[in-house]
Design an enzyme around this catalytic site. Structure first.
Site, PDB file in Angstrom:
ATOM      1  N   TYR A 182     -13.829 -83.345  13.472  1.00 41.98           N
ATOM      2  CA  TYR A 182     -12.413 -83.744  13.509  1.00 41.98           C
ATOM      3  C   TYR A 182     -11.601 -83.103  12.382  1.00 41.98           C
ATOM      4  O   TYR A 182     -10.474 -83.502  12.128  1.00 41.98           O
ATOM      5  CB  TYR A 182     -12.295 -85.271  13.453  1.00 41.98           C
ATOM      6  CG  TYR A 182     -12.952 -85.950  14.634  1.00 41.98           C
ATOM      7  CD1 TYR A 182     -12.395 -85.852  15.909  1.00 41.98           C
ATOM      8  CD2 TYR A 182     -14.142 -86.665  14.486  1.00 41.98           C
ATOM      9  CE1 TYR A 182     -13.003 -86.451  17.003  1.00 41.98           C
ATOM     10  CE2 TYR A 182     -14.763 -87.265  15.577  1.00 41.98           C
ATOM     11  CZ  TYR A 182     -14.184 -87.155  16.834  1.00 41.98           C
ATOM     12  OH  TYR A 182     -14.782 -87.739  17.918  1.00 41.98           O
TER      13      TYR A 182
ATOM     14  N   ASP B 268     -23.361 -92.396  13.830  1.00 40.20           N
ATOM     15  CA  ASP B 268     -24.587 -91.620  14.026  1.00 40.20           C
ATOM     16  C   ASP B 268     -25.057 -90.931  12.754  1.00 40.20           C
ATOM     17  O   ASP B 268     -26.251 -90.694  12.589  1.00 40.20           O
ATOM     18  CB  ASP B 268     -24.373 -90.574  15.122  1.00 40.20           C
ATOM     19  CG  ASP B 268     -24.644 -91.163  16.492  1.00 40.20           C
ATOM     20  OD1 ASP B 268     -25.350 -92.186  16.567  1.00 40.20           O
ATOM     21  OD2 ASP B 268     -24.146 -90.616  17.489  1.00 40.20           O
TER      22      ASP B 268
ATOM     23  N   HIS C 131     -19.255 -77.639  15.283  1.00 45.13           N
ATOM     24  CA  HIS C 131     -18.852 -78.324  16.514  1.00 45.13           C
ATOM     25  C   HIS C 131     -17.483 -78.950  16.375  1.00 45.13           C
ATOM     26  O   HIS C 131     -16.975 -79.156  15.273  1.00 45.13           O
ATOM     27  CB  HIS C 131     -19.881 -79.391  16.899  1.00 45.13           C
ATOM     28  CG  HIS C 131     -19.839 -80.579  16.018  1.00 45.13           C
ATOM     29  ND1 HIS C 131     -19.219 -81.746  16.373  1.00 45.13           N
ATOM     30  CD2 HIS C 131     -20.319 -80.775  14.785  1.00 45.13           C
ATOM     31  CE1 HIS C 131     -19.330 -82.605  15.394  1.00 45.13           C
ATOM     32  NE2 HIS C 131     -19.995 -82.059  14.416  1.00 45.13           N
TER      33      HIS C 131
ATOM     34  N   TYR D   5      -9.011 -90.779  21.770  1.00 48.10           N
ATOM     35  CA  TYR D   5      -8.977 -91.865  20.779  1.00 48.10           C
ATOM     36  C   TYR D   5      -8.859 -91.313  19.364  1.00 48.10           C
ATOM     37  O   TYR D   5      -8.492 -92.037  18.442  1.00 48.10           O
ATOM     38  CB  TYR D   5     -10.212 -92.763  20.921  1.00 48.10           C
ATOM     39  CG  TYR D   5     -11.390 -92.477  19.999  1.00 48.10           C
ATOM     40  CD1 TYR D   5     -12.289 -91.452  20.278  1.00 48.10           C
ATOM     41  CD2 TYR D   5     -11.616 -93.236  18.850  1.00 48.10           C
ATOM     42  CE1 TYR D   5     -13.369 -91.195  19.443  1.00 48.10           C
ATOM     43  CE2 TYR D   5     -12.696 -92.981  18.012  1.00 48.10           C
ATOM     44  CZ  TYR D   5     -13.565 -91.960  18.311  1.00 48.10           C
ATOM     45  OH  TYR D   5     -14.634 -91.698  17.479  1.00 48.10           O
ATOM     46  N   ARG D   6      -9.114 -90.019  19.211  1.00 46.16           N
ATOM     47  CA  ARG D   6      -9.194 -89.417  17.889  1.00 46.16           C
ATOM     48  C   ARG D   6      -9.302 -87.920  18.136  1.00 46.16           C
ATOM     49  O   ARG D   6      -9.840 -87.500  19.161  1.00 46.16           O
ATOM     50  CB  ARG D   6     -10.489 -89.932  17.253  1.00 46.16           C
ATOM     51  CG  ARG D   6     -10.847 -89.492  15.884  1.00 46.16           C
ATOM     52  CD  ARG D   6     -12.170 -90.185  15.557  1.00 46.16           C
ATOM     53  NE  ARG D   6     -12.647 -89.873  14.233  1.00 46.16           N
ATOM     54  CZ  ARG D   6     -13.857 -90.201  13.790  1.00 46.16           C
ATOM     55  NH1 ARG D   6     -14.700 -90.839  14.599  1.00 46.16           N
ATOM     56  NH2 ARG D   6     -14.231 -89.906  12.581  1.00 46.16           N
TER      57      ARG D   6
HETATM   58  P1  FAD Z   1     -13.055 -88.759   5.547  1.00 47.81           P
HETATM   59  O1  FAD Z   1     -13.241 -87.355   5.978  1.00 47.81           O
HETATM   60  O2  FAD Z   1     -12.970 -89.014   4.119  1.00 47.81           O
HETATM   61  O3  FAD Z   1     -11.767 -89.352   6.234  1.00 47.81           O
HETATM   62  C1  FAD Z   1     -11.525 -89.378   7.601  1.00 47.81           C
HETATM   63  C2  FAD Z   1     -10.017 -89.309   7.849  1.00 47.81           C
HETATM   64  O4  FAD Z   1      -9.321 -90.405   7.285  1.00 47.81           O
HETATM   65  C3  FAD Z   1      -9.366 -88.083   7.269  1.00 47.81           C
HETATM   66  O5  FAD Z   1      -8.508 -87.593   8.251  1.00 47.81           O
HETATM   67  C4  FAD Z   1      -8.563 -88.528   6.074  1.00 47.81           C
HETATM   68  O6  FAD Z   1      -7.341 -87.887   5.943  1.00 47.81           O
HETATM   69  C5  FAD Z   1      -8.324 -89.998   6.346  1.00 47.81           C
HETATM   70  N1  FAD Z   1      -8.549 -90.736   5.104  1.00 47.81           N
HETATM   71  C6  FAD Z   1      -9.729 -90.801   4.461  1.00 47.81           C
HETATM   72  N2  FAD Z   1      -9.621 -91.586   3.393  1.00 47.81           N
HETATM   73  C7  FAD Z   1      -8.356 -92.009   3.341  1.00 47.81           C
HETATM   74  C8  FAD Z   1      -7.660 -92.869   2.463  1.00 47.81           C
HETATM   75  N3  FAD Z   1      -8.288 -93.446   1.454  1.00 47.81           N
HETATM   76  N4  FAD Z   1      -6.348 -93.130   2.698  1.00 47.81           N
HETATM   77  C9  FAD Z   1      -5.726 -92.564   3.765  1.00 47.81           C
HETATM   78  N5  FAD Z   1      -6.348 -91.743   4.639  1.00 47.81           N
HETATM   79  C10 FAD Z   1      -7.649 -91.468   4.433  1.00 47.81           C
HETATM   80  N6  FAD Z   1     -18.004 -90.459  13.758  1.00 47.81           N
HETATM   81  C11 FAD Z   1     -18.051 -91.690  14.269  1.00 47.81           C
HETATM   82  O7  FAD Z   1     -17.097 -92.471  14.068  1.00 47.81           O
HETATM   83  N7  FAD Z   1     -19.125 -92.132  14.979  1.00 47.81           N
HETATM   84  C12 FAD Z   1     -20.195 -91.339  15.208  1.00 47.81           C
HETATM   85  O8  FAD Z   1     -21.152 -91.772  15.809  1.00 47.81           O
HETATM   86  C13 FAD Z   1     -20.172 -90.022  14.692  1.00 47.81           C
HETATM   87  N8  FAD Z   1     -21.212 -89.187  14.916  1.00 47.81           N
HETATM   88  C14 FAD Z   1     -21.187 -87.920  14.395  1.00 47.81           C
HETATM   89  C15 FAD Z   1     -22.281 -87.082  14.647  1.00 47.81           C
HETATM   90  C16 FAD Z   1     -22.305 -85.792  14.132  1.00 47.81           C
HETATM   91  C17 FAD Z   1     -23.487 -84.911  14.382  1.00 47.81           C
HETATM   92  C18 FAD Z   1     -21.222 -85.355  13.318  1.00 47.81           C
HETATM   93  C19 FAD Z   1     -21.257 -84.009  12.669  1.00 47.81           C
HETATM   94  C20 FAD Z   1     -20.125 -86.172  13.093  1.00 47.81           C
HETATM   95  C21 FAD Z   1     -20.088 -87.471  13.632  1.00 47.81           C
HETATM   96  N9  FAD Z   1     -18.991 -88.339  13.426  1.00 47.81           N
HETATM   97  C22 FAD Z   1     -19.029 -89.600  13.948  1.00 47.81           C
HETATM   98  C23 FAD Z   1     -17.788 -87.887  12.719  1.00 47.81           C
HETATM   99  C24 FAD Z   1     -17.822 -88.061  11.185  1.00 47.81           C
HETATM  100  O9  FAD Z   1     -18.990 -87.517  10.635  1.00 47.81           O
HETATM  101  C25 FAD Z   1     -17.731 -89.505  10.725  1.00 47.81           C
HETATM  102  O10 FAD Z   1     -16.697 -90.206  11.375  1.00 47.81           O
HETATM  103  C26 FAD Z   1     -17.527 -89.617   9.217  1.00 47.81           C
HETATM  104  O11 FAD Z   1     -17.856 -90.912   8.805  1.00 47.81           O
HETATM  105  C27 FAD Z   1     -16.089 -89.338   8.774  1.00 47.81           C
HETATM  106  O12 FAD Z   1     -16.081 -88.810   7.476  1.00 47.81           O
HETATM  107  P2  FAD Z   1     -15.719 -89.652   6.186  1.00 47.81           P
HETATM  108  O13 FAD Z   1     -16.195 -91.034   6.440  1.00 47.81           O
HETATM  109  O14 FAD Z   1     -16.247 -88.937   5.008  1.00 47.81           O
HETATM  110  O15 FAD Z   1     -14.135 -89.697   6.235  1.00 47.81           O
END
Ligand code: FAD
Length: 544
Positions: free
Chosen positions: A106, A167, A406, A487-488
């Site tokens: 994303y 995941d 991906h 949804y996203r």
């Molecule tokens: P971040 O990258 O830190 O933030 C996510 C978003 O929120 C960003 O756009 C950011 O701008 C915003 N944000 C973050 N922090 C703040 C803040 N404090 N204030 C305001 N805005 C903010 N995702 C799922 O949900 N479910 C799954 O099952 C899943 N499976 C995955 C499987 C694979 C193989 C991969 C590669 C990815 C998968 N993901 C999945 C996507 C992703 O890895 C996760 O959602 C991950 O937890 C998001 O990264 P993060 O928590 O570090 O968020």
């Protein structure tokens, strides 16, 4: 793991000269400490999931330089976040908050506007501020990962409480929840399970939402709404504030659990399966966010490259997939359903008997015996995740291509045969048209399902990247024409997806823009996130 580095010229935010920008950063260094303000002037390094960059998207679909940070800053307190926001307003510099930046598929850690200053909240604001073992709640800073929260519960011996994990467990609980991410226990809808936020507004003020607005209270994490308009919603998937604390509810240990897996023979079985799943899921006989996965992903998640099975161009033929799947528990079938039943044995037995009778109405349905599966079989990763135990097995399908990256297409629909088949057929047709392997997985929420289609591509292959983008853009438009929205989505697709939510002559976007202009008059916070552009940027060619 590959380490990729590129020599490069550093970028500065648009509208400011380089010298002026560096002088402004010096001012910020004086406030935060020199080591907590880094100019992004080094080669871009992709690393891998556990050592990901915070300057760009390590799985970029565009050129890495398109969405790249000019600098990264590391606040340690809410007050320092306020200072950064005031500084950004003074110099009209776009800032982009990340919690941990593992939003892979994303946009990763990339900002939407090239040259933004990334606020990496997670590096220093990574405390678990509270775990309440009586209320089953916690209060977190942005840098707390699913792994860290899980470990903290174990260390304290709080076996009566579970977390819910996506995941991959390396992401931030707060970041994932703000992006309305999903996990796979009954607490899988993370946004629905949060309770209370602390937010720094784009003009520098701090608010606490829900019960947090009551100066003395012990209900901030137990009652999400407080009094008056419920404002939390406008801080998810938005650019209206920087969240510095978030309350989260924890699931009670159900007193036992049992994963199960069924396989279904034909692609067309998807339709009748959905009709069976819907009442069971809404009735909570199927208790968790379950996954219905296509055989293609079953093969890919075994971690072998595509070239092991097929060297031709174009999508991998069905007969090759089926031949490859013979060694897997899916065998000669097409769909796998992964679920979990919770509670003590007699409670589980009651629910599992209903599931078994219903699933077997599909001719040829098979139940896989977990005892027959080796320890490293993917089934056991699903088992851990549905029990709230963080994992990274899921990453293996990214090895499908060399330099594997991906990007996701994630529309939502009701849990119905017609909807599942329309989305599946549309996705398959377009993947074939663009010569891309099709990896659909339906994640069944409660009354809806997210279809998650991951396009895996080679980061070094410009032609394949273009095919992936063209395919995604067509899928978004065709899904919208059929009545389905995402949804996203990934940063580069946000304008297009936001454009599909156009009811009432774009009334919702007009409302979002009005909020944006009121809350962020200088348009400094994450311009363009979720397709919401502040006045200063609107109509000036930033959309893509
Ligand atoms: P971040 O990258 O830190 O933030 C996510 C978003 O929120 C960003 O756009 C950011 O701008 C915003 N944000 C973050 N922090 C703040 C803040 N404090 N204030 C305001 N805005 C903010 N995702 C799922 O949900 N479910 C799954 O099952 C899943 N499976 C995955 C499987 C694979 C193989 C991969 C590669 C990815 C998968 N993901 C999945 C996507 C992703 O890895 C996760 O959602 C991950 O937890 C998001 O990264 P993060 O928590 O570090 O968020």
């Amino acid at each position: 793991k590959p380490v990729r580095e590129r020599q490069r010229l550093p970028v500065v935010p648009q509208g400011i000269e380089r010298d002026e920008f560096l002088a402004a950063l010096d001012e910020l260094k004086a406030q935060l400490g020199g080591e907590f303000v880094e100019v992004n002037d080094k080669p871009l390094r992709d690393g891998w999931y556990m050592e990901h960059p915070n300057t760009h998207d390590m799985m970029t679909i565009l050129d890495e330089e398109e969405l790249v940070a000019s600098a990264v800053v590391y606040p340690s307190t809410t007050e320092e976040v306020q200072q950064i926001v005031l500084w950004a307003n003074k110099y009209l510099i776009p800032i982009f908050p990340i919690s941990m930046g593992r939003n892979l598929g994303y946009g990763g850690a990339a900002p939407r506007v090239r040259g933004s200053v990334t606020i990496d909240l997670g590096k220093r604001m990574n405390k678990i501020l509270d775990i309440n073992s009586e209320d089953y709640t916690c209060l977190l800073e942005p840098g707390v990962s699913f792994y860290a929260l899980y470990e903290a519960l174990k260390e304290k011996g709080y076996d009566h409480m579970w977390i819910d994990t996506p995941d991959l467990g390396g992401g931030s609980v707060l970041g994932n929840t703000l992006d309305r991410g999903v996990g796979y226990t009954p607490y899988g809808d993370h946004w629905a399970c949060h309770a209370g936020l602390e937010v720094v507004l784009p003009t520098g003020e701090v608010i606490r939402t829900g019960m947090g607005a009551l100066p003395e209270n012990n209900t901030w994490q137990t009652f999400p709404y407080g009094f008056g308009p419920y404002s939390d919603g406008i801080f998810s998937q938005s650019n209206f504030g920087i969240v510095t604390k978030m309350g989260m509810t924890l699931m009670p240990n159900p007193g036992g659990y049992e994963s199960f897996m069924y396989t279904f023979q034909n692609e067309e079985d998807l339709g009748p399966l959905m009709e069976i799943i819907r009442p069971l899921r809404i009735g909570m006989i199927l208790e968790n966010v379950a996954q219905v996965r296509h055989i293609a992903q079953t093969i890919a998640v075994r971690g072998h490259p595509r070239s092991k099975f097929y060297q031709g161009s174009g999508p991998i033929p069905d007969e090759v997939l089926h031949a490859a799947a013979v060694e897997s528990p899916v065998g000669d079938h097409t769909w796998a359903y992964y679920g979990m039943s919770y509670g003590p044995p007699h409670i589980r037995a009651y629910k599992l008997a209903i599931v078994d009778a219903e699933f077997r109405k599909i001719p040829g349905a098979k139940k896989v015996d977990p005892k027959s599966l080796p320890e490293d079989e993917y089934f056991w990763s699903r088992d851990r995740i549905a029990a709230g135990i963080p994992d990274i097995h899921e990453l293996r399908w990214v090895n499908w291509t060399p330099n594997g990256a991906h990007i996701a297409f994630s529309p939502v629909s009701p849990i119905r045969s017609a909807d599942a088949m329309k989305l599946f057929d549309m996705g398959k047709k377009l993947h074939h048209q663009y010569g891309i392997d099709f990896f659909p997985a339906f994640c069944v929420g409660l009354r809806e399902m997210h279809l998650i289609v991951e396009i895996v591509f080679d980061r070094d292959d410009a032609e394949r990247k273009k095919a992936a983008m063209d395919c995604l853009r067509d899928m978004i438009d065709q899904a919208a024409a059929l009545g389905y929205g995402e949804y996203r989505t990934h940063l580069v697709l946000m304008d297009q997806v936001a454009g599909t939510y156009s009811w009432g002559d774009g009334a919702l976007m007009k409302f979002n823009e009005r909020l944006k202009d009121a809350l962020d008059p200088n348009g400094i916070l994450a311009p363009g996130k979720s397709g919401i552009w502040p006045k200063r940027y609107r109509g000036r060619g930033w959309e893509m």
